[in-house]
Design a protein around this motif. Structure first.
Motif, PDB file in Angstrom:
ATOM      1  N   HIS A 109       0.834  -1.210   0.000  1.00 58.80           N
ATOM      2  CA  HIS A 109       0.000   0.000   0.000  1.00 58.80           C
ATOM      3  C   HIS A 109       0.862   1.251   0.000  1.00 58.80           C
ATOM      4  CE1 HIS A 109      -2.802  -2.996   1.766  1.00 58.80           C
ATOM      5  NE2 HIS A 109      -3.592  -2.430   0.877  1.00 58.80           N
ATOM      6  N   GLU A 110       1.954   1.219   0.755  1.00 64.07           N
ATOM      7  CA  GLU A 110       2.803   2.417   0.854  1.00 64.07           C
ATOM      8  C   GLU A 110       3.394   2.745  -0.512  1.00 64.07           C
ATOM      9  OE1 GLU A 110       3.157  -0.270   2.878  1.00 64.07           O
ATOM     10  OE2 GLU A 110       2.024   0.628   4.531  1.00 64.07           O
ATOM     11  N   TYR A 119      -2.712  -1.387  -9.568  1.00 59.86           N
ATOM     12  CA  TYR A 119      -2.839  -1.285  -8.107  1.00 59.86           C
ATOM     13  C   TYR A 119      -4.297  -1.133  -7.683  1.00 59.86           C
ATOM     14  CZ  TYR A 119       1.951  -0.053  -9.284  1.00 59.86           C
ATOM     15  OH  TYR A 119       3.196  -0.049  -9.835  1.00 59.86           O
ATOM     16  N   LEU A 125      -5.004   0.470  -4.016  1.00 61.65           N
ATOM     17  CA  LEU A 125      -5.438   1.872  -4.022  1.00 61.65           C
ATOM     18  C   LEU A 125      -6.951   1.902  -4.173  1.00 61.65           C
ATOM     19  CD1 LEU A 125      -2.813   3.457  -6.467  1.00 61.65           C
ATOM     20  CD2 LEU A 125      -2.876   3.726  -3.974  1.00 61.65           C
ATOM     21  N   GLU A 126      -7.562   2.991  -3.675  1.00 60.51           N
ATOM     22  CA  GLU A 126      -9.024   3.091  -3.771  1.00 60.51           C
ATOM     23  C   GLU A 126      -9.414   4.181  -4.761  1.00 60.51           C
ATOM     24  OE1 GLU A 126     -10.748   3.472   0.148  1.00 60.51           O
ATOM     25  OE2 GLU A 126      -9.140   2.197   0.904  1.00 60.51           O
ATOM     26  N   GLN A 172       0.795   4.026  -2.874  1.00 59.91           N
ATOM     27  CA  GLN A 172       0.464   5.414  -2.534  1.00 59.91           C
ATOM     28  C   GLN A 172       1.537   6.370  -3.078  1.00 59.91           C
ATOM     29  OE1 GLN A 172      -2.404   6.222  -1.383  1.00 59.91           O
ATOM     30  NE2 GLN A 172      -1.963   8.411  -1.190  1.00 59.91           N
ATOM     31  N   GLN A 173       2.792   5.951  -2.992  1.00 60.21           N
ATOM     32  CA  GLN A 173       3.873   6.783  -3.567  1.00 60.21           C
ATOM     33  C   GLN A 173       3.700   6.915  -5.080  1.00 60.21           C
ATOM     34  OE1 GLN A 173       8.001   5.747  -2.598  1.00 60.21           O
ATOM     35  NE2 GLN A 173       7.243   4.787  -0.742  1.00 60.21           N
ATOM     36  N   ALA A 198       0.898   6.829  -6.645  1.00 59.38           N
ATOM     37  CA  ALA A 198      -0.237   7.740  -6.857  1.00 59.38           C
ATOM     38  C   ALA A 198       0.219   9.195  -6.696  1.00 59.38           C
ATOM     39  CB  ALA A 198      -1.364   7.415  -5.889  1.00 59.38           C
ATOM     40  N   LYS A 199       1.008   9.449  -5.669  1.00 57.78           N
ATOM     41  CA  LYS A 199       1.482  10.828  -5.438  1.00 57.78           C
ATOM     42  C   LYS A 199       2.383  11.286  -6.577  1.00 57.78           C
ATOM     43  CE  LYS A 199       1.318  11.161  -0.424  1.00 57.78           C
ATOM     44  NZ  LYS A 199       2.054  10.765   0.761  1.00 57.78           N
ATOM     45  N   LYS A 235     -10.445   7.701  -3.357  1.00 59.40           N
ATOM     46  CA  LYS A 235      -9.324   8.475  -2.803  1.00 59.40           C
ATOM     47  C   LYS A 235      -8.462   9.041  -3.927  1.00 59.40           C
ATOM     48  CE  LYS A 235      -9.126   6.574   1.770  1.00 59.40           C
ATOM     49  NZ  LYS A 235      -8.724   5.375   2.479  1.00 59.40           N
ATOM     50  N   LEU A 236      -8.291   8.276  -4.992  1.00 58.24           N
ATOM     51  CA  LEU A 236      -7.481   8.772  -6.117  1.00 58.24           C
ATOM     52  C   LEU A 236      -8.167   9.972  -6.773  1.00 58.24           C
ATOM     53  CD1 LEU A 236      -6.384   5.352  -7.621  1.00 58.24           C
ATOM     54  CD2 LEU A 236      -4.882   7.036  -6.564  1.00 58.24           C
ATOM     55  N   MET A 284      -7.691  12.906  -4.565  1.00 61.31           N
ATOM     56  CA  MET A 284      -6.325  13.466  -4.641  1.00 61.31           C
ATOM     57  C   MET A 284      -6.211  14.386  -5.863  1.00 61.31           C
ATOM     58  SD  MET A 284      -4.027  10.108  -3.726  1.00 61.31           S
ATOM     59  CE  MET A 284      -2.383  10.771  -4.004  1.00 61.31           C
TER      60      MET A 284
END
Ligand code: FAD
Ligand code: SF4
Length: 507
Positions: free
Chosen positions: A229-230, A269, A275-276, A233-234, A236-237, A279-280, A283
């Motif tokens: 997940h981490e 992902y 990832l959800e 998330q990176q 995604a960012k 949330k994406l 963001m």
């Protein structure tokens, strides 16, 4: 009292509902999580090596995360799910087996029979991986109702207040900014490198095992995907910061020297649950409100993530595979050998195929306007196209492949998800890419020596299917141009297409 929670490989959610339910009812000490690497599932197709690595490594990292959180985890390697579950039940003797519903049809059918297969008490919870599961946008829709993506997307956006000033008012006064988008990429634009992740010891172990156990397709080298997940998330960012600002602008562009361009490469992902989607989308929305990305780019991304993605999953769920697999055109031809080695003189197809063979990924327009455009024009049997996509793509799952390949890509459903077949000649490919400049074929020639196959196949398709296409008003402009082809030219088009489609020479 003990209870087991079965977590499937594409349900790697941070907050898994079956785990939450088991824990709240029975307490953490009573819960054992069962996860199974099924040999049979991994051999359903000859999968791309990177897809197998991604799934097994992500599953093992997920199991390790749960163990660290204090859950008991029984991680099994089994011939199939039934074997894995039976061995687990014998060893742990839980009073109940709890799980979240699968998304794919065969998974749902299997879960429905599970209590009988295992002779055990089974509880199945609703799947929560899609936003439309929460709102049911068309509760009264009948299978025959034609519900289009645009209307569906607006309902989802309105409900979740994504880029909205009120429930019905889209930010910027428009739902869609396509007019500003879909441009080719100028030569002097340098595209930011995507973030890459080095394999850790778990991933390296998975790679070695897959090499030994499976006859996987594609390359193992340079595995650099996120598996936790981490890391996801990176990723995604990284997308939001560096590529979202031009996502919509260059959404339809293609380039010989670059494959990802400004796309997110987040589908592997999000499809696994790392990832959800909401949330994406949030963001991306935040990037707009903080002034980091313009509305046309942000809306373009949100449309894909919660518009197209949700719509395709919803259509799959409500209509089932049969509607999509209808083989509307009745095509029977099998894929030629070059789909497995990329050896073709068609420069666009060669580069796209090489990307797929190397990484199991190409972006949407290469999938739609190069791969499936060619497959439709070349009259390939939809099942063989479906099987090829299912084998090779790292983000491929039944729920997303069925509507995208049969529906959007091949129009094999006769127009359930798309309003027209996506076909194009070299004109489009040349407008949106730089492939044609380096090609053996001449993009300007319709017939004759070195004429681009996309050209004579395109005209051949229109000629052959004119009576069917006439019924679709969105095809009127394409058909109108047929009047410029006299009988002699039509004959040449037919002849060249028919010869080419024998695939006798290396093409
Ligand atoms: P981006 O361009 O960055 O888009 C953002 C997100 O929107 C994607 O990550 C994806 O989750 C979602 N999305 C966009 N379009 C679609 C769509 N049509 N259907 C579902 N989700 C969408 N998508 C898959 O996830 N798996 C597949 O196996 C797959 N096969 C496809 C085959 C064909 C023939 C076609 C035409 C499309 C296919 N798609 C598939 C849809 C789409 O092409 C991919 O989701 C997208 O290219 C993934 O790359 P990305 O993450 O960089 O997407
Ligand atoms: Fe593709 Fe035709 Fe262009 Fe060659 S000329 S790159 S085959 S579209």
């Amino acid at each position: 009292m003990s209870v087991s929670v079965w977590i499937l490989g594409d349900q790697l959610l941070i907050d898994h509902p079956a785990l939450a339910k088991a824990e709240s009812e029975f307490g953490r000490q009573a819960v054992t999580v069962i996860m199974i690497e099924s040999h049979a599932s991994a051999q359903r197709y000859q999968f791309h090596a990177k897809k197998l690595i991604l799934i097994f490594s992500a599953m093992r990292h997920y199991a390790a995360m749960l163990s660290q959180k204090g859950y008991m985890v029984d991680y099994r390697y089994a011939a199939d799910f039934t074997e894995g579950l039976k061995v687990h039940l014998k060893a742990h003797r839980p009073e109940r087996l709890i799980m979240m519903a699968a998304i794919n049809r065969d998974g749902i059918d299997y879960q429905n029979r599970l209590s009988e297969i295992l002779n055990s008490q089974v509880t199945k919870l609703e799947n929560i991986q899609f936003l439309h599961h929460q709102i049911n946008p068309y509760p009264k829709a009948k299978p025959e109702d034609a519900i289009r993506q645009e209307a569906f997307y607006r309902k989802i956006r309105g409900h979740f207040r994504l880029l909205m000033t009120s429930e019905n008012e889209p930010e910027g006064g428009q739902w869609n900014f396509d007019k500003q988008n879909r441009n080719p990429i100028p030569d002097d634009v340098t595209i930011p490198e995507i973030i890459r992740f080095s394999p850790d010891h778990i991933t390296l172990e998975v790679i070695e095992e897959i090499k030994q156990k499976f006859d996987a397709i594609g390359t193992y080298e340079d595995f650099d995907l996120a598996v936790t997940h981490e890391e996801a998330q990176q990723a995604a960012k990284d997308f939001i910061e560096y590529r979202l600002p031009f996502f919509g602008t260059y959404e339809d562009a293609m380039r010989q020297q670059d494959s990802i361009l400004y796309h997110s490469k987040l589908s592997p992902y999000v499809n696994l649950g790392l990832l959800e989607p909401l949330k994406l989308a949030q963001m991306a929305e935040q990037a707009f409100y903080e002034g980091d990305a313009e509305i046309n780019n942000v809306e373009g991304f949100i449309r894909q993530m919660v518009g197209w993605r949700e719509y395709m999953a919803w259509q799959y769920k409500r209509l089932g595979s049969e509607v999509f697999e209808a083989n509307y055109w009745g095509f029977k031809r099998e894929l030629p050998a070059f789909f497995w080695d990329g050896k073709t003189l068609m420069n666009c197809l060669k580069h796209v195929l090489e990307r797929v063979l190397k990484d199991g990924y190409t972006h949407h327009i290469e999938r739609l306007m190069v791969l499936s455009n060619f497959c439709l024009l070349a009259e390939f049997n939809p099942k063989s196209v479906f099987d090829w996509f299912s084998s090779l793509f790292i983000d491929a799952y039944d729920w997303v492949m069925v509507p995208n390949v049969y529906g959007m890509g091949l129009f094999a459903d006769g127009g359930t998800v798309g309003t027209k077949p996506y076909i194009a000649s070299a004109n489009y490919i040349n407008k949106m890419s730089n492939f044609c400049g380096d090609c053996h074929y001449d993009r300007k020639k319709r017939v004759g020596k070195n004429a681009c196959p996309f050209n004579f196949l395109y005209w051949h398709f229109l000629l052959k299917n004119e009576s069917i296409l006439k019924k679709n008003y969105r095809m009127a402009r394409m058909l109108y141009n047929l009047k410029y082809l006299d009988e002699n030219e039509r004959q040449k088009v037919r002849q060249q297409a028919e010869n080419f489609l024998k695939f006798e020479k290396q093409e």
